[in-house]
Motif scaffolding. Sequence first.
Motif, PDB file in Angstrom:
ATOM      1  N   VAL A 285     -10.178  -1.338  28.012  1.00 17.92           N
ATOM      2  CA  VAL A 285     -10.288  -2.742  27.590  1.00 17.92           C
ATOM      3  C   VAL A 285     -10.650  -2.843  26.113  1.00 17.92           C
ATOM      4  O   VAL A 285     -10.033  -3.597  25.354  1.00 17.92           O
ATOM      5  N   SER A 291      -5.293  -4.809  30.097  1.00 17.04           N
ATOM      6  CA  SER A 291      -5.849  -5.647  31.153  1.00 17.04           C
ATOM      7  C   SER A 291      -6.873  -4.851  31.957  1.00 17.04           C
ATOM      8  O   SER A 291      -6.878  -3.612  31.950  1.00 17.04           O
ATOM      9  N   ALA A 321     -16.588  -7.721  26.855  1.00 21.03           N
ATOM     10  CA  ALA A 321     -15.568  -8.765  26.732  1.00 21.03           C
ATOM     11  C   ALA A 321     -15.884  -9.920  27.670  1.00 21.03           C
ATOM     12  O   ALA A 321     -16.764  -9.824  28.545  1.00 21.03           O
ATOM     13  N   ARG A 322     -15.155 -11.000  27.470  1.00 21.46           N
ATOM     14  CA  ARG A 322     -15.139 -12.125  28.399  1.00 21.46           C
ATOM     15  C   ARG A 322     -13.701 -12.368  28.822  1.00 21.46           C
ATOM     16  O   ARG A 322     -12.778 -12.106  28.044  1.00 21.46           O
ATOM     17  N   GLY A 323     -13.523 -12.891  30.023  1.00 22.30           N
ATOM     18  CA  GLY A 323     -12.169 -13.152  30.469  1.00 22.30           C
ATOM     19  C   GLY A 323     -12.130 -14.108  31.646  1.00 22.30           C
ATOM     20  O   GLY A 323     -13.164 -14.435  32.239  1.00 22.30           O
ATOM     21  N   VAL A 356      -8.368  -9.115  35.396  1.00 15.16           N
ATOM     22  CA  VAL A 356      -8.362  -9.972  34.202  1.00 15.16           C
ATOM     23  C   VAL A 356      -7.192  -9.532  33.336  1.00 15.16           C
ATOM     24  O   VAL A 356      -7.140  -8.377  32.893  1.00 15.16           O
ATOM     25  N   ASP A 360      -5.843 -13.184  28.860  1.00 14.79           N
ATOM     26  CA  ASP A 360      -6.977 -14.043  29.205  1.00 14.79           C
ATOM     27  C   ASP A 360      -8.297 -13.344  28.939  1.00 14.79           C
ATOM     28  O   ASP A 360      -9.316 -13.628  29.580  1.00 14.79           O
ATOM     29  N   LEU A 361      -8.307 -12.445  27.963  1.00 16.89           N
ATOM     30  CA  LEU A 361      -9.466 -11.598  27.707  1.00 16.89           C
ATOM     31  C   LEU A 361      -9.753 -11.567  26.211  1.00 16.89           C
ATOM     32  O   LEU A 361      -8.837 -11.489  25.391  1.00 16.89           O
TER      33      LEU A 361
END
Length: 364
Positions: A285, A291, A321-323, A356, A360-361
């Motif tokens: 990631v 992904s 990270a955020r997703g 994820v 979208d991350l």
Amino acid sequence: MSGARRIVVKVGSSSLTSIKGGISEEALTGLADALAHKRNAGAEIILVSSGAIAAGLAPLGLEKRPRDLATQQAAASVGQGLLMARYTHAFGAHGVTVSQVLLTADDFMRRSQHTNAFRALDRLLNLGVVPVVNENDTVATHEIRFGDNDRLAALVAHLVRADALVLLSDVDSLYDGPPSHGAKRIPHVSGPHDLDGISIGSTGKAGVGTGGMVTKVEAASIAAGSGIHALVTSTRNAAAALAGEDVGTWFSVNGSRKPIRLLWLAHLASVQGTLVLDDGAVKAVRDRHTSLLPAGIAAVRGHFEAGDAVEMVSTDNTVIARGLVNYSAAELPQMLGRSTRELGKALGRGYDREVVHVDDLVLV
């Protein structure tokens, strides 16, 4: 700054209002004079203005900013009209028309809504109007709101593809310590490393704001990191700032434009849960920008549904990270450590997707 064509200017509550006096005619008129002059010189101006809640306190007989959401919403409902009436009059003296645009964080989450917001703002600017933007406090909720207009201003600047963002308050610059103790002004920030060891202050003198210097630095950093120059200075310096004079703290661009949805995800999304990644998934990631697959998840924390925002952390709890997650917290445990091919065969179609997707991350 003097050559910027499209500029977003944000002014805080503490610069426009006080609990005792409501809206300060002198402060508001002075700001309008500076912005109208820049507009009439050919620039496009969007004003992101706090002050609706603060302006509504005195008419409602409130002595200080309320803590409960319902009373904040009531004050905003009363104050927003008062604020716009003053702006209409002050800009009108220069032949400039203003409009009211109320936004919520939700307007930046959904593509159809932020596309419509861009079209409306772009058309207003083409017509020579100065849009006055504020958070729609009357309908915003604790769960989905900006909380301060500094981050709203940064996202608006990104949305309208502004050349510069100006963040105004009652403090003339960022300093390397308390100004009263002989601290030095910081004229330029080229990246986050320039702020290492700097202690940043909070809410303004009037006691009616929600931001302070911390959120202004955050907003300026968001803008600079997404390709937009930013300046932090005082409302009294507005005219000098727009003329390109050496005032305030200048944040130079240190990144490129990003999809606005990813900016929302990085800085505004309400995180509903956590995915703990094994070492291989962390590298995939973070380093290879791929992904997140079920095989790389070691544990699931929290309660969330498909489509919610989650944080991805390493086994030592470092946020990676955020997703936006594709499965609920109830679905994921049976999927951990298994390949998408295996899951597709065992659980059926729909379970062979990423947890994820890379689109979208966002790394943090």
